[in-house]
Design a protein around this motif. Structure first.
Motif, PDB file in Angstrom:
ATOM      1  N   VAL A  91      60.466  74.564  32.144  1.00 44.98           N
ATOM      2  CA  VAL A  91      61.872  74.760  32.492  1.00 44.98           C
ATOM      3  C   VAL A  91      61.987  75.477  33.835  1.00 44.98           C
ATOM      4  O   VAL A  91      61.172  76.333  34.157  1.00 44.98           O
ATOM      5  N   PHE A  93      64.448  77.772  36.399  1.00 42.33           N
ATOM      6  CA  PHE A  93      65.570  78.704  36.303  1.00 42.33           C
ATOM      7  C   PHE A  93      66.114  78.996  37.693  1.00 42.33           C
ATOM      8  O   PHE A  93      65.364  79.404  38.591  1.00 42.33           O
ATOM      9  N   LEU A 104      59.555  78.531  35.098  1.00 44.95           N
ATOM     10  CA  LEU A 104      59.210  79.246  33.873  1.00 44.95           C
ATOM     11  C   LEU A 104      58.060  78.483  33.211  1.00 44.95           C
ATOM     12  O   LEU A 104      58.263  77.715  32.267  1.00 44.95           O
ATOM     13  N   GLU A 106      55.827  79.170  31.232  1.00 41.41           N
ATOM     14  CA  GLU A 106      55.534  79.363  29.810  1.00 41.41           C
ATOM     15  C   GLU A 106      56.614  78.767  28.902  1.00 41.41           C
ATOM     16  O   GLU A 106      56.445  78.708  27.689  1.00 41.41           O
ATOM     17  N   VAL A 107      57.712  78.330  29.478  1.00 38.65           N
ATOM     18  CA  VAL A 107      58.774  77.723  28.672  1.00 38.65           C
ATOM     19  C   VAL A 107      58.722  76.207  28.843  1.00 38.65           C
ATOM     20  O   VAL A 107      59.000  75.693  29.916  1.00 38.65           O
ATOM     21  N   VAL A 109      59.813  72.255  28.135  1.00 37.00           N
ATOM     22  CA  VAL A 109      61.042  71.514  27.867  1.00 37.00           C
ATOM     23  C   VAL A 109      60.986  70.975  26.434  1.00 37.00           C
ATOM     24  O   VAL A 109      60.041  70.279  26.075  1.00 37.00           O
ATOM     25  N   PRO A 110      61.988  71.308  25.619  1.00 36.24           N
ATOM     26  CA  PRO A 110      61.971  70.845  24.226  1.00 36.24           C
ATOM     27  C   PRO A 110      62.204  69.345  24.136  1.00 36.24           C
ATOM     28  O   PRO A 110      62.815  68.738  25.005  1.00 36.24           O
ATOM     29  N   VAL A 112      63.979  66.064  22.674  1.00 35.22           N
ATOM     30  CA  VAL A 112      65.299  65.779  22.102  1.00 35.22           C
ATOM     31  C   VAL A 112      65.269  64.390  21.484  1.00 35.22           C
ATOM     32  O   VAL A 112      64.521  63.517  21.907  1.00 35.22           O
ATOM     33  N   ASN A 121      60.636  59.005  28.875  1.00 31.69           N
ATOM     34  CA  ASN A 121      59.412  59.001  29.650  1.00 31.69           C
ATOM     35  C   ASN A 121      59.117  60.409  30.142  1.00 31.69           C
ATOM     36  O   ASN A 121      58.027  60.928  29.987  1.00 31.69           O
ATOM     37  N   HIS A 122      60.154  61.031  30.692  1.00 26.93           N
ATOM     38  CA  HIS A 122      59.968  62.360  31.270  1.00 26.93           C
ATOM     39  C   HIS A 122      61.273  63.125  31.112  1.00 26.93           C
ATOM     40  O   HIS A 122      62.344  62.539  31.170  1.00 26.93           O
ATOM     41  N   ALA A 123      61.164  64.426  30.897  1.00 31.91           N
ATOM     42  CA  ALA A 123      62.373  65.234  30.734  1.00 31.91           C
ATOM     43  C   ALA A 123      62.332  66.443  31.655  1.00 31.91           C
ATOM     44  O   ALA A 123      61.286  67.043  31.852  1.00 31.91           O
ATOM     45  N   GLU A 124      63.469  66.749  32.245  1.00 32.64           N
ATOM     46  CA  GLU A 124      63.585  67.909  33.113  1.00 32.64           C
ATOM     47  C   GLU A 124      64.685  68.808  32.586  1.00 32.64           C
ATOM     48  O   GLU A 124      65.700  68.327  32.079  1.00 32.64           O
ATOM     49  N   MET A 125      64.482  70.105  32.717  1.00 36.14           N
ATOM     50  CA  MET A 125      65.511  71.026  32.266  1.00 36.14           C
ATOM     51  C   MET A 125      65.675  72.154  33.273  1.00 36.14           C
ATOM     52  O   MET A 125      64.696  72.742  33.725  1.00 36.14           O
ATOM     53  N   VAL A 126      66.911  72.422  33.621  1.00 41.35           N
ATOM     54  CA  VAL A 126      67.225  73.486  34.564  1.00 41.35           C
ATOM     55  C   VAL A 126      68.225  74.431  33.919  1.00 41.35           C
ATOM     56  O   VAL A 126      69.269  74.001  33.433  1.00 41.35           O
ATOM     57  N   VAL A 127      67.903  75.707  33.915  1.00 38.81           N
ATOM     58  CA  VAL A 127      68.811  76.711  33.374  1.00 38.81           C
ATOM     59  C   VAL A 127      69.281  77.592  34.508  1.00 38.81           C
ATOM     60  O   VAL A 127      68.486  78.004  35.358  1.00 38.81           O
TER      61      VAL A 127
END
Lengths: 135, 135
Positions: A91, A93, A104, A106-107, A109-110, A112, A121-127
């Motif tokens: 993830v 931040f 991050l 150590e975090v 991407v969960p 879904v 195929n691929h997941a991205e997460m931005v907080v």
DNA sequence: GTAACTGCAAAATATTTGCATCCTT
DNA sequence: AAGGATGCAAATATTTTGCAGTTAC
């Protein structure tokens, strides 16, 4: 360290590549093209920076971070990235206060559950929020 | 429908706004500035498109979707968005084949546990892969 | 009638390409 | 020596700004 990375990726060792790669190694967090230009000053041509960053992305040395403004953010990839295929599913931040982007590592991407018919195929997460430095 | 949305957001009803809003209503998926220019042809000035899109984002009628290329993607917001504050925490899906972006309204962005010191505000998630149409 | 929106022109910014030269291996 | 990387110039693309004219309410 810098030399190892360049050689491992079959890139010739030049001043520009060394310097820019060092920036990523020392600067925790992500960098935009503009940041790099600012930090390298008159050292290199603007075009060289563009080309170097593209090369690094192609080789899997750095990866792109999704943003909602039209900017491109780059960050170092961790070990298990290969050319053309990244495994950096951690993830990112972005701090609302200092605007710095942090990986991050150590975090992760969960997963879904997607609607029927969609194959991931691929997941991205931005907080976004307030980072450790600005709290 | 179009009129309702514009009036609800205290925007005067103009040809450009009506047309662009219709595009979003009829075109499932996300649109980039370039898409809109293409679909409206010579109808409006390029600048008007920029300004209209910005206005819509400010009012919370559309929202931005994070991308890794330096493009800006816009998509319709669902009901509960207010000006300046969106509640559109659904996952976005970008198809590797047709390149279309879909809002997966029924898939909400999962919570993640951040390291100590980080306070989350908003989270975005983008999944790439093969969509329902291209499977 | 007034405030807001649009179109046009132009400026500012960002990115890409071609080519000659220089550097790395 | 040869291939690749760089710098420079210039072409392209993108976004923003100012202002005068037009339109919505």
């Amino acid at each position: 360290m810098v030399l190892d990375i360049l050689k491992k990726n079959q890139l010739s060792v030049t001043e520009g590549r060394k310097k820019i790669l060092e920036l990523f190694l020392h600067n925790e967090g992500a960098l935009a093209h503009a940041d790099i230009e600012k930090k390298t000053g008159e050292m290199f041509d603007r075009v060289t920076v563009y080309r170097t960053l593209n090369t690094f992305v192609e080789k899997g040395i750095i990866h792109l971070i999704p943003t909602t403004d039209n900017s491109i953010l780059y960050a170092l990839c961790k070990d298990n990235c290969e050319a053309g295929h990244h495994h950096d599913n951690h993830v990112h931040f972005i701090c609302d206060v200092c605007n710095k982007t942090t990986c991050l590592d150590e975090v992760t991407v969960p997963e879904v559950k997607l609607p029927i018919g969609f194959t991931p195929n691929h997941a991205e997460m931005v907080v976004t929020g307030v980072c450790d430095d600005c709290k």
